[in-house]
Design a protein around this motif. Structure first.
Motif, PDB file in Angstrom:
ATOM      1  N   TRP A  62      -5.616  -2.656   1.112  1.00 56.11           N
ATOM      2  CA  TRP A  62      -4.744  -2.638  -0.072  1.00 56.11           C
ATOM      3  C   TRP A  62      -4.021  -3.962  -0.311  1.00 56.11           C
ATOM      4  N   ILE A  63      -4.231  -4.956   0.533  1.00 55.55           N
ATOM      5  CA  ILE A  63      -3.594  -6.263   0.299  1.00 55.55           C
ATOM      6  C   ILE A  63      -3.999  -6.783  -1.069  1.00 55.55           C
ATOM      7  N   THR A  64      -5.279  -6.597  -1.406  1.00 56.61           N
ATOM      8  CA  THR A  64      -5.770  -7.149  -2.670  1.00 56.61           C
ATOM      9  C   THR A  64      -5.222  -6.414  -3.881  1.00 56.61           C
ATOM     10  N   ARG A  65      -4.627  -5.238  -3.670  1.00 54.92           N
ATOM     11  CA  ARG A  65      -4.107  -4.469  -4.803  1.00 54.92           C
ATOM     12  C   ARG A  65      -2.593  -4.301  -4.765  1.00 54.92           C
ATOM     13  N   ALA A  66      -1.918  -4.972  -3.846  1.00 51.09           N
ATOM     14  CA  ALA A  66      -0.455  -4.860  -3.769  1.00 51.09           C
ATOM     15  C   ALA A  66       0.144  -5.209  -5.124  1.00 51.09           C
TER      16      ALA A  66
END
Lengths: 319, 254, 176
Positions: A62-66
């Motif tokens: 989920w880092i890419t969607r934070a």
């Protein structure tokens, strides 16, 4: 009380060992220790290390969607810490005579276990907050206890981990608080995440005491100072009032408050689910292992390149 | 500072901020999947640093008092469409294999090493301070990525082949950072930024020497060098993931 | 070395100028330069570090001996500096304790032991200074200071306690 002795260990050695622990002494690498102590610790520590590594996957995704820069940075820092904790723990296990290679092989082959909680999927952004609040919260209770354990390197690794872990829980709690006080969609998102993560988190503390035959020996050896049920109860007592203050419900219709003990008593835990997931049949066990194996296999050429370079520099022929 | 310089300076800062953001995002796709644990920690650290740099530079952009409704760092990152981004094209390409990502980060680190001394002596004080902070972390990044590029180029036949392929794809795009942008001429004149043309020869020669010492062949640059408003569909894919949660709940506080 | 079994390096961290270097653990790396870089990422994510050393595990000789006889290379004719590490008691990590000049590890250990005959210690290590790699003091700002700039790595950055108190009291949270 005397320890059961196997053929190689005398009653005197075992008695002296248990006495050292009772005096609060730390057992260090190179000290005499029963084979079983060494074996149990290798299993526990390597499992702990594997959990940190596999744990990077559900959150890392989920880092890419934070949804804002602050959350993105915090999540990157948290996942990086987890990798670092894996390092500290592999090192602690190595002091007991097991190699990194063996531990990695055991993980990838499925022989070694890691914490069940990471076999559950992260389905929404709210899951990230709940994981920090619940899972890291539970881990802190466990690691605070282990920071006092009898084996020096493992105790010290846990001290370092505890210091770094405090922000892991707090950033998750902060997120859950925000979402619970946010828009109706955010409230619904976080309640749904709470509903999915509550029971698996309770199971993180392990089977009930009356089904944990190892516990008495681990207590005598100074590895555990609190039982599974005791830690689990502390966790429930901490979280329930807070969740209720946030306007969130606990997904347990049988949860009751017992005036006499001051405990929030949970309903029945589905231990069938626990064992099913432990045995590899959880929601995303296969995906987790596939991801670890892929990283390992896809990265082989890189590791080989580093080794070849190092050998050339040292003047030897590459293998 | 001459108020007429605010717009071109903001444009310059936005480009650099977008570089850092997009690169950081790409690097973070490796988290949990790197070839070995130590590489995972190290590369995630670089991604984290770059994101901090992006935030710093977006902050400078916001301070210049543009009238756009989309102005704060979070708004710039999460609510612009692809055509409004000003990153260099190399940053937005997919991660490829480890050689591709290592080389890209190395090229970026070497380019920053080239630009940062001039930026730390910018006459615009906030930029000079930001550049000094960034330069401290970049020094470590360059050491890190240079060590990896050297090892992959000089490792096995396979690793060298992968590095060569990466270099051929990336070298022409790396030139984008040294193409003179007419809009920036006045910034150079006012001492706010160094001139790309003045930095180019030294960077070029240093890199050619480095790659040749690693046993790699530097390709000729024969393709069109993109402008900062020229993007690929890769940026669209990147943004649809990056912005997904934020856009699903506009106005929400996280 | 094999696929994931890279050589091990012990890591020593100096927290304050003029303080000793303390053993904070170990890492694996294919060579010593990567060992130093990796050590920084594994052990210095938070402040309090001015210098980092990495020492190949195979370069360390210990007293009391580890138990297995190690292959001893031919001792050189000339003396070289050996860094000494001392473990004061079971609870303390090994810490740097000066240098001795010796022609072999055995001699270095003997000298170090003799120098410390009045002191309490449980284990001594020596390693040739030439086998180690330390961070460059000029790199301190680049390598270690940036850890200071990431306040979000500390629990105190998150105001969960204030928010919880407000919620428990039945109010709403202050969004500032």
């Amino acid at each position: 009380m005397s320890e059961p002795a196997n053929g190689r260990e005398t009653q005197d050695q075992l008695a002296a060992f248990v006495a050292r622990i009772a005096r609060g002494e730390k057992i260090e690498p190179g000290d005499w220790m029963p084979d079983d102590y060494r074996r149990q610790l290798i299993r526990m520590i390597s499992q702990h290390a594997h959990s940190e590594i596999v744990g990077m996957l559900p959150e890392g995704a989920w880092i890419t969607r934070a949804p804002n820069l602050r959350r993105k940075m915090v999540l990157l820092a948290k996942v990086q810490d987890e990798a670092g904790h894996g390092e500290y723990l592999y090192h602690a296990a190595e002091t007991l005579g097991v190699s990194r290679q063996e531990m990695i092989d055991d993980l990838l082959s499925g022989r070694a276990k890691y914490s069940n909680i990471f076999n559950y999927p992260t389905l929404t952004w709210a899951d990230i907050g709940v994981i920090g609040y619940f899972v890291d919260g539970a881990a802190i209770l466990n690691q605070t206890m282990l920071a006092r354990c009898s084996y020096g390197p493992y105790a010290r690794a846990n001290i370092r981990i505890c210091a770094e872990e405090s922000f892991h829980m707090k950033q998750g709690k902060e997120m859950v608080i925000r979402l619970s006080q946010g828009s109706s969609e955010q409230r619904a998102m976080v309640q749904d995440a709470v509903n999915r993560w509550w029971w698996p988190t309770l199971m993180m503390f392990g089977p009930p005491d009356d089904e944990s035959p190892n516990t008495p020996q681990l207590v005598r050896w100074g590895i555990k100072t609190r039982t599974n049920d005791e830690l689990r109860q502390t966790f429930i007592n901490n979280l329930v009032p807070e969740l209720r203050a946030m306007g969130l419900s606990v997904p347990d219709p049988d949860l009751t408050f017992d005036e006499a003990s001051g405990n929030w008593l949970p309903g029945a835990i589905d231990w069938d689910e626990f064992w099913r997931v432990v045995k590899g049949d959880g929601p995303v066990n296969r995906q987790r292992m596939a991801a670890r194996r892929a990283a390992h296999d896809d990265g082989r050429w890189v590791r080989q390149a580093f080794e070849a370079y190092a050998q050339k520099q040292a003047g030897r022929q590459p293998a | 500072m001459n108020p007429e310089l605010a717009a071109p300076l903001a444009d310059f800062l936005l480009g650099r901020a977008d570089d850092e953001l997009v690169l950081s995002h790409r690097n973070s796709e490796w988290t949990g999947h790197a070839p070995i644990l130590e590489e995972d920690i190290a590369f995630t650290n670089i991604a984290l640093d770059e994101l901090g740099h992006a935030q710093l530079l977006y902050g400078l952009y916001a301070e210049l008092g543009r009238d756009d409704p989309i102005r704060t760092p979070d708004q710039l990152v999460y609510f612009r469409e692809a055509p409004a981004f000003r990153n260099a094209q190399l940053a937005e390409l997919p991660i490829g294999d480890w050689a591709f990502s290592m080389l890209r980060q190395y090229l970026f680190d070497s380019i920053e090493a080239s630009w940062l001394p001039g930026l730390t002596s910018s006459r615009y004080q906030p930029l000079a301070e930001a550049a000094a902070k960034i330069a401290a972390e970049e020094r470590y990044h360059l050491r890190h990525t240079q060590a990896r590029v050297r090892r992959l180029a000089g490792g096995t036949d396979e690793s060298q082949r992968r590095m060569q392929t990466a270099l051929e794809a990336q070298w022409p795009l790396a030139q984008q950072w040294f193409a003179a942008e007419p809009a920036h001429a006045q910034l150079v004149e006012a001492g706010l930024i160094p001139a790309a043309e003045s930095l180019a020869p030294r960077w070029f020669n240093e890199q050619v020497a480095f790659f040749e010492a690693c046993g790699l062949a530097v390709p000729a640059v024969e393709r069109h060098i993109p402008q900062r408003d020229e993007h690929t569909e890769h940026l669209v894919d990147l943004l649809s993931e990056l912005q997904q949660v934020a856009r699903a709940h506009p106005g929400a506080v996280w | 070395m094999s696929d994931t079994q890279w050589p091990r390096f012990y890591v020593f961290k100096q927290d304050v100028p003029d303080g000793p270097h303390l053993n904070c653990g170990s890492i694996h790396a294919p060579d010593i330069e990567l060992a130093l870089l990796n050590a920084r990422d594994v052990f210095v994510r938070r402040p309090a570090c001015v210098s980092l050393w990495v020492v190949p595990a195979e370069a360390i000789h210990r007293n009391p001996p580890a138990g297995e006889a190690e292959d001893q290379p031919q001792p050189p004719d000339t003396a070289e500096p050996f860094v000494v590490f001392l473990k004061a008691d079971h609870r303390q990590p090994h810490q740097s304790a000066g240098e001795v000049e010796a022609v072999s590890a055995e001699q270095a250990l003997a000298l170090a032991e003799a120098e410390r005959s009045g002191e309490r210690w449980v284990e001594l290590w020596v390693a040739p200074a030439a086998s180690m790699l330390g961070s460059d003091p000029a790199d301190q700002a680049a390598w270690f200071a940036p850890a200071d700039d990431k306040p979000y790595r500390h629990g105190s950055f998150y105001h969960t306690e204030t928010a919880m108190r407000q919620l428990m009291a039945g109010g709403s949270i202050d969004e500032s």
